[in-house]
Structures are given as C-alpha cells and as structure tokens.
Write an enzyme that holds these catalytic residues in place. Sequence first.
Site, short mmCIF file in Angstrom:
data_model
loop_
_atom_site.label_atom_id
_atom_site.label_comp_id
_atom_site.label_asym_id
_atom_site.label_seq_id
_atom_site.Cartn_x
_atom_site.Cartn_y
_atom_site.Cartn_z
CG HIS A 43 -2.02 -1.00 1.13
ND1 HIS A 43 -2.96 -1.00 0.13
CD2 HIS A 43 -2.33 -2.06 1.91
CE1 HIS A 43 -3.80 -2.02 0.31
NE2 HIS A 43 -3.43 -2.68 1.38
NE ARG A 101 1.47 -4.43 3.59
CZ ARG A 101 0.32 -3.98 4.10
NH1 ARG A 101 -0.47 -4.80 4.78
NH2 ARG A 101 -0.04 -2.72 3.97
C1 3PY Z 1 -4.44 -4.49 7.66
O1 3PY Z 1 -4.69 -4.07 8.81
O2 3PY Z 1 -5.28 -4.92 6.88
C2 3PY Z 1 -3.06 -4.46 7.21
O3 3PY Z 1 -2.78 -4.94 6.14
C3 3PY Z 1 -2.04 -3.78 8.05
O4 3PY Z 1 -1.72 -2.57 7.47
MG MG Z 2 -4.38 -5.49 4.94
#
Ligand code: 3PY
Ligand code: MG
Length: 256
Positions: free
Chosen positions: A47, A72
């Site tokens: 993200h 990530r």
């Molecule tokens: C979520 O809470 O969905 C995550 O991926 C952490 O950022």
């Molecule tokens: Mg998430």
Amino acid sequence: MPINPSFPDRLRADAPLLVAWCGMPDPSVAGLLAREAFDAVVLDMQHGSIDFTASLQAVQLIAAAAKPALVRIPVGDFATASRLLDAGAAGVIAPMINTIEDARRFASFMKFPPMGERSWGAYGALTLSGLDPGDYLQQANGLTVSFAMVETREALNIIDDILAVPGIDGVFIGPSDLSIALSGGRGLDPAGAEVEKALDHALARVKAAGKLAAIYAVSGARAVELSRKGFHMVSIGTDISMLKAGAQAALAAARG
Ligand code: 3PY
Ligand code: MG
C-alpha cells in the site's frame, strides 16, 4: 560464523519487537526511522508508494543502522520476496494469504531446497551477513522470516493449515482488512470487539503451533495492548501518520 542473535532469535526473545512501518517513496525515510529506537523497519510495497529500487536502497540504510529490514510485498508477488531476501531483507510479509496454495507458493519463494525452491543469487545478503556462500545456503532458511498475512475469513478458517506449511514461520494479522471482512464490508474497526476475538483466536493457534505472531497496531497505545497479549512483533503506525502527528503536535505547541 553464525549470525548472533539472528532475526528469528530476536523475535523469540522476551520483549516484542516494535517496528516502524514505511511507505514513503524516499528510502532515507526508512533509514531515518531505523536510527530511532525501533527494533526493525518494514517497507510497505503493498500500500505504500515505495518501489523496488527504493526498497533495495532502504534495506542498505536500515542495515547501516544495525536493524533488520522487512518488506511487505504486493499481493501475490512472491518473486519479489526472493529478490528482497537476496538484497538482505531479514523478513517478508505476504498480504492476503487466503489458501493453502498461496501459503505454499509464498514459502517456496522464501526458502532454499529442500524446504522450498528459492533460487540462488543472494549477493546483497552475503555482503550484509558476512557469510560465505556455502554457509549462507545452509543457514538462510533459519535466518529469514516468512510472515503470511491473515486478514480475511478464509485465512482465519484455515489458520492451522497455513501454520502447518513448512517454510511459513508465522502469521501477521492485518486488523483493518480483517475488520472489513468480518463486518461484511460494513465498516473499518481494527480495534473492535469482533477483530479482538479473531486475533485472540489466531494468536492462540500460532502459539499452539510454536510459530511467530505479528500484528499491525494503529497507534502506540494500541501497540501496548497488543504487546501485552504476547505478539512477537508489533508494527506501529506509518511514516505518514507519524509525520502528521509530529506536525500537528508542533503546530499545537506553537499556537499555544
Ligand atoms: C491491515 O490491517 O489490513 C493491514 O494490512 C495492516 O496494514
Ligand atoms: Mg491489509
């Protein structure tokens, strides 16, 4: 020469690791946060707007601060997981692992044979670890950590099966997506009662499997609660949220 303590050793030590979460595109932001008292730094390529090249640079800057870097990856981009391990990342967090096949494929890109099918070419990791190639090959599967994200109903339903996949070292709970999934899309409530129940269940299953549990905390205060529950690693806020909070606090102080 064994790496001591390794990142998995640090995760299994008594105190949970408190981790910065970086999505801003400039690698120096992650390098800067690595110099604060965080135990490790996550680069968010799912993200965040940090790209592959900036992530490679950030891994080096985080290593220069003697901290482990985790990344990530974008959903399903398991080849990038291997490339980031090659660069010297200590761990990878794979979002939306919703089937056993997702977990198996992720693990196969994370671990060398016979556990997985990771391909050779760990040039950055060799430099950062100081290991010679033969030693790195022998030790890498135990030095790097694969976190499968559990953030849907499907994943919760098969959490024992995900945990049983060889090469999956632990799960990382995404409480925001979990809250969306559990409410059927009605709302976002990462610290709500339904998520709390689900994450307690997930944590118990991880402990029963003897694997690692990590989670994202929306604030420092929430991180305290989650640390007390027994998670091994808690990521706090984001670089953007910390920047905004710092700006707001400075402005509030300046305006009296
Ligand atoms: C979520 O809470 O969905 C995550 O991926 C952490 O950022
Ligand atoms: Mg998430």
